[in-house]
Each structure stands twice: as structure tokens, then as C-alpha cells.
Scaffold this motif. Structure first.
Motif, PDB file in Angstrom:
ATOM      1  N   PHE A 156     -37.706  59.385 -22.756  1.00 26.66           N
ATOM      2  CA  PHE A 156     -36.454  59.453 -23.182  1.00 26.66           C
ATOM      3  C   PHE A 156     -35.670  58.038 -23.514  1.00 26.66           C
ATOM      4  N   GLN A 157     -35.861  56.955 -23.059  1.00 27.53           N
ATOM      5  CA  GLN A 157     -34.718  55.756 -23.219  1.00 27.53           C
ATOM      6  C   GLN A 157     -35.325  55.502 -24.519  1.00 27.53           C
ATOM      7  N   ALA A 158     -36.759  55.036 -24.484  1.00 28.21           N
ATOM      8  CA  ALA A 158     -37.505  54.564 -25.397  1.00 28.21           C
ATOM      9  C   ALA A 158     -37.241  55.569 -26.291  1.00 28.21           C
ATOM     10  N   ILE A 159     -36.935  56.591 -26.239  1.00 28.40           N
ATOM     11  CA  ILE A 159     -36.458  57.472 -28.369  1.00 28.40           C
ATOM     12  C   ILE A 159     -34.692  57.321 -28.676  1.00 28.40           C
ATOM     13  N   GLY A 160     -34.417  56.958 -27.249  1.00 31.86           N
ATOM     14  CA  GLY A 160     -32.765  56.272 -27.251  1.00 31.86           C
ATOM     15  C   GLY A 160     -32.134  55.300 -27.539  1.00 31.86           C
ATOM     16  N   ASP A 161     -33.295  54.147 -27.072  1.00 33.41           N
ATOM     17  CA  ASP A 161     -33.053  52.565 -27.605  1.00 33.41           C
ATOM     18  C   ASP A 161     -33.987  52.480 -29.490  1.00 33.41           C
ATOM     19  N   VAL A 162     -34.696  53.688 -29.764  1.00 35.56           N
ATOM     20  CA  VAL A 162     -34.633  53.363 -31.387  1.00 35.56           C
ATOM     21  C   VAL A 162     -33.748  53.769 -31.926  1.00 35.56           C
ATOM     22  N   ALA A 163     -33.618  55.269 -31.691  1.00 41.00           N
ATOM     23  CA  ALA A 163     -31.508  55.744 -32.363  1.00 41.00           C
ATOM     24  C   ALA A 163     -30.968  54.939 -32.062  1.00 41.00           C
ATOM     25  N   PHE A 164     -30.419  53.990 -31.502  1.00 42.67           N
ATOM     26  CA  PHE A 164     -29.119  53.318 -30.777  1.00 42.67           C
ATOM     27  C   PHE A 164     -29.926  52.113 -32.038  1.00 42.67           C
ATOM     28  N   ALA A 165     -30.794  51.702 -32.645  1.00 41.74           N
ATOM     29  CA  ALA A 165     -31.135  50.342 -33.071  1.00 41.74           C
ATOM     30  C   ALA A 165     -30.693  50.935 -35.001  1.00 41.74           C
ATOM     31  N   TYR A 166     -31.204  52.227 -35.152  1.00 40.39           N
ATOM     32  CA  TYR A 166     -31.198  52.313 -36.633  1.00 40.39           C
ATOM     33  C   TYR A 166     -29.484  53.093 -36.381  1.00 40.39           C
ATOM     34  N   ALA A 167     -28.283  52.945 -35.396  1.00 37.93           N
ATOM     35  CA  ALA A 167     -27.179  53.715 -35.962  1.00 37.93           C
ATOM     36  C   ALA A 167     -25.919  52.938 -36.701  1.00 37.93           C
ATOM     37  N   PHE A 168     -25.462  53.077 -37.946  1.00 36.91           N
ATOM     38  CA  PHE A 168     -24.684  52.758 -38.667  1.00 36.91           C
ATOM     39  C   PHE A 168     -23.295  53.675 -39.024  1.00 36.91           C
ATOM     40  N   SER A 169     -24.064  54.778 -39.001  1.00 37.82           N
ATOM     41  CA  SER A 169     -22.997  56.050 -39.806  1.00 37.82           C
ATOM     42  C   SER A 169     -21.393  55.596 -39.845  1.00 37.82           C
ATOM     43  N   THR A 170     -20.760  54.920 -38.459  1.00 32.45           N
ATOM     44  CA  THR A 170     -19.627  54.658 -37.978  1.00 32.45           C
ATOM     45  C   THR A 170     -19.194  53.765 -39.234  1.00 32.45           C
ATOM     46  N   VAL A 171     -19.615  53.396 -39.714  1.00 31.33           N
ATOM     47  CA  VAL A 171     -19.349  51.801 -40.344  1.00 31.33           C
ATOM     48  C   VAL A 171     -19.667  51.806 -41.951  1.00 31.33           C
ATOM     49  N   LEU A 172     -20.367  53.334 -41.989  1.00 32.80           N
ATOM     50  CA  LEU A 172     -20.745  53.102 -43.684  1.00 32.80           C
ATOM     51  C   LEU A 172     -19.881  53.721 -44.308  1.00 32.80           C
ATOM     52  N   VAL A 173     -19.089  54.582 -43.950  1.00 34.89           N
ATOM     53  CA  VAL A 173     -17.846  54.442 -44.970  1.00 34.89           C
ATOM     54  C   VAL A 173     -16.643  53.319 -45.610  1.00 34.89           C
ATOM     55  N   GLU A 174     -16.163  52.362 -44.089  1.00 34.33           N
ATOM     56  CA  GLU A 174     -16.287  51.375 -44.413  1.00 34.33           C
ATOM     57  C   GLU A 174     -16.844  50.675 -45.743  1.00 34.33           C
ATOM     58  N   ILE A 175     -18.123  50.362 -45.178  1.00 33.52           N
ATOM     59  CA  ILE A 175     -18.614  49.891 -45.948  1.00 33.52           C
ATOM     60  C   ILE A 175     -18.624  49.643 -47.515  1.00 33.52           C
ATOM     61  N   GLN A 176     -18.702  51.580 -47.660  1.00 36.91           N
ATOM     62  CA  GLN A 176     -19.055  51.657 -49.097  1.00 36.91           C
ATOM     63  C   GLN A 176     -17.437  51.523 -50.093  1.00 36.91           C
ATOM     64  N   ASP A 177     -16.943  50.784 -48.791  1.00 33.59           N
ATOM     65  CA  ASP A 177     -15.151  50.835 -49.737  1.00 33.59           C
ATOM     66  C   ASP A 177     -14.620  49.868 -49.736  1.00 33.59           C
ATOM     67  N   THR A 178     -15.250  48.557 -49.299  1.00 37.56           N
ATOM     68  CA  THR A 178     -15.878  47.497 -50.564  1.00 37.56           C
ATOM     69  C   THR A 178     -16.748  47.172 -51.663  1.00 37.56           C
ATOM     70  N   LEU A 179     -16.703  48.851 -52.001  1.00 35.43           N
ATOM     71  CA  LEU A 179     -18.087  47.811 -53.444  1.00 35.43           C
ATOM     72  C   LEU A 179     -16.766  48.360 -54.412  1.00 35.43           C
ATOM     73  N   LYS A 180     -17.322  47.785 -55.412  1.00 36.16           N
ATOM     74  CA  LYS A 180     -16.060  48.221 -56.714  1.00 36.16           C
ATOM     75  C   LYS A 180     -16.970  49.526 -58.015  1.00 36.16           C
ATOM     76  N   SER A 181     -15.782  49.688 -57.949  1.00 36.67           N
ATOM     77  CA  SER A 181     -15.376  51.365 -58.172  1.00 36.67           C
ATOM     78  C   SER A 181     -16.904  51.655 -59.498  1.00 36.67           C
TER      79      SER A 181
END
Length: 346
Positions: free
Chosen positions: A244-269
Motif C-alpha cells: 500500500f505504501q508503494a501504491i501511495g508513492d506512485v500516486a504521489f509521484a504523479y500528483a499535479f492536479s492542484t496546480v494544473l489550472v494555474e499552469i493553464q492560466d499562463t497560456l496565451k488565448s
């Protein structure tokens, strides 16, 4: 911010009846014109995703084995890509192309869910921010300590203790973050994300190269389809806990949803932000997955079921000391950029 936008609008009405200033310097909502592309967004994503979590993937695969380990990596890469494409369509609402911009993750939650969901998501987002930034600070200081210890061993011999405190290095890391935080516009820090992305490729590639050299020199270590063996490597309860700890490590390694919108806000229209973001997400997640699989698989081959939590430390502090030093320096530089991406975008 509202007063600034009002001043911009008043200036345009008085001095720019043709709208040239708005066209050249401002977006349609009066904010500074965005200049980001899918390339810079990909760099932001890679910087945010490929963090110190990549170093534990060999250990994670050692716990799960040849069947479940790569399968979990692929599953989380698909989940991350799919959910990211859904979230990128929420940047503008109600229409994903012509609707009103939602500048932050919290704006998306407010527009889509509202009510108490905003408070709960805000609590989760900022709780995650605190944990990530603390982890980046500690990991960066550990990497810098590793460089000092490696040089000490090389200069004075392997029998010397070479103790080095983390505290001064954490203070140095914090001072660097304070200086970088004075740059008012995150759009001006695209170069830092690109540099951090290059650093993540560098230390991942060094780890892969050292693993290949170890496999060629010593031969592959004992590996199994199910990873660590109950009764030999671990007890039954340890096996379950570590899986379970290994699965958690993999999940943590992919996490970036909390900053996705802010990254998208740097894109030109133009082209539409959601199309550019989907392209950037595909590039970022694919690149990340390839490096994750190579690091995890080669690390597992090199160390077998005894894979360490940080597979760079498995090669010791000794020889080739300069290469391990460079890899740890790359980790520290990458975490400087990753800290800025996560903290400045929230």
C-alpha cells in the motif's frame, strides 16, 4: 487586483480608442497578456510532477513485483492524463473555449461546485502545499548534505564520519526561495521551470545509467513477479503495508492536479487554452511515465528486492563520487524550481 484592472480599463478608454494597447499588452479581461505555450506548460508540468518521488520508484516496484509494479505506474499515468483533460476543460466556464476564465483551481471549484466544496477543496489544496514545500526543503537539504559528505569521504577517506548538519542548508534553500519569490510575475519564471525540467532529466538519467552499469558489472539481483517475498524478505503484515505504501508513492509521484489550472492560466488565448493544455499534459505525462518506468525497472534490476528508498543512495557516496555529486546537485536545483511552481501557482 480589481483596482488595477479598473485603472487599466480607464487608461485604455482615455488613451487607446482603437484598442491597440489592449491588443498588444492586455487580455480581454484587462489582465496582463499571457505568453505561455504548450512547450512552457509542459516544462511546468514536468517540473511539478518529476520530483523526489522518482527516486523511490525502484523501491516501490520491489514491493509490488514485475507484474503489479509497471501496471500500477501505467494505471496512474492514464488516470492522471484523463482527469487532467477533464480539468483543463473547466478553465473557462460555462463554455470551455469562449467562457469566463477561472484563474485558479479554487475558482474552478467555485464555478463548478460552489458552497462548502470550495472550503473543503481549499483545505485540501493548501494542506497539500504545506506538505509538499516542507518535503522539498528537507529533500533539497539532504541532497546538498550528500554532496558535502561525498567530497569529505573522497578527501579524508571512507573511515571518517563526515557529519554535516541539514539546518544551514535548509536556511540557504529558504533564502533562495525568498529571493525568487520577489519576481512579481510567474510568467517571467518560465526559464526556471525549463531549467528544473532539464535537471530532473539529468539526475534521472544518471540514476538509470548507474543502474545499467551496476547490472552489467554485478549482474541483475534477485527479482520476482510479486516483489519482496513473505517469509524471506518481509513478514505477511509488512508485505501488505509496504504494498500500500508503494501504491501511495506512485500516486504521489504523479500528483499535479492542484496546480494544473494555474499552469493553464499562463497560456496565451490562441490557440484555445484547453487545447494547448491537453497537448502539454500529453507530453508531460508521457515523458514522465517513460522516465518513471526506466528508473523503476532499472533500479529494481540493479538492487533487486533490497532496493533502497532513494536509489541514488544505493550507489554509495564513494565512486564515482563526482557523478553522484552532480546528480544530487541536480536534485537540489530541480527542487528550487519545483518549490516555486507549486507555491507561486497556488
Amino acid at each position: 487586483m480589481a483596482m488595477e484592472m479598473q485603472k487599466n480599463s480607464m487608461y485604455i478608454e482615455q488613451n487607446d480608442p482603437e484598442g491597440d494597447i489592449r491588443k498588444d499588452f492586455l487580455d480581454d479581461d484587462g489582465r496582463a497578456k499571457r505568453t505561455g505555450t504548450w512547450v512552457t506548460a509542459s516544462a511546468h508540468i514536468i517540473t511539478a510532477v518529476i520530483g523526489s518521488g522518482v527516486l523511490s520508484l525502484a523501491w516501490a516496484i520491489a514491493q509490488l513485483g514485475w507484474v503489479a509494479g509497471p501496471a500500477v505506474l501505467m494505471a496512474f499515468s492514464f488516470i492522471t492524463y484523463y482527469t487532467s483533460t477533464l480539468l483543463s476543460d473547466c478553465y473557462r466556464s460555462p463554455d470551455p473555449v469562449t467562457g469566463k476564465r477561472n484563474y485558479t483551481y479554487m475558482d474552478v471549484v467555485r464555478a463548478s461546485l460552489g458552497g462548502r466544496s470550495v472550503q473543503l477543496c481549499g483545505l485540501a489544496q493548501y494542506g497539500n502545499l504545506i506538505g509538499v514545500t516542507i518535503g522539498y526543503t528537507i529533500t533539497a537539504s539532504i541532497s546538498m548534505v550528500a554532496v558535502k559528505r561525498s567530497n569529505c569521504f573522497h578527501r579524508h577517506g571512507h573511515h571518517v564520519k563526515c557529519y554535516t548538519s541539514n539546518n544551514p542548508l535548509m536556511i540557504i534553500f529558504a533564502c533562495i526561495q525568498i529571493v525568487l519569490s520577489q519576481i512579481p510575475n510567474f510568467h517571467k519564471l518560465s526559464w526556471l521551470s525549463i531549467l528544473a525540467a532539464v535537471m530532473s532529466f539529468a539526475y534521472s538519467s544518471i540514476g538509470i545509467g548507474l543502474s545499467i552499469a551496476k547490472v552489467i558489472g554485478d549482474g541483475p539481483h534477485a527479482t520476482t513477479l510479486t516483489g519482496t517475498t513473505v517469509g524471506v524478505d518481509v513478514s505477511a503484515s509488512e508485505k501488505v503495508w509496504r504494498a500500500f505504501q508503494a501504491i501511495g508513492d506512485v500516486a504521489f509521484a504523479y500528483a499535479f492536479s492542484t496546480v494544473l489550472v494555474e499552469i493553464q492560466d499562463t497560456l496565451k488565448s490562441s490557440p484555445p487554452e484547453n487545447k494547448s493544455m491537453k497537448r502539454a499534459t500529453a507530453v508531460g505525462v508521457t515523458t514522465t511515465t517513460l522516465f518513471y518506468i526506466m528508473c523503476g525497472v532499472m533500479g529494481y534490476l540493479a538492487f533487486g528486492n533490497d532496493a533502497p528508498g532513494n536509489f541514488l543512495t544505493g550507489f554509495g557516496f564513494y565512486e564515482p563520487f563526482w557523478l553522484v555529486d552532480f546528480a544530487n546537485a541536480c536534485i537540489a536545483v530541480h527542487l528550487i524550481g519545483a518549490y516555486q511552481v507549486n507555491s507561486r501557482l497556488m
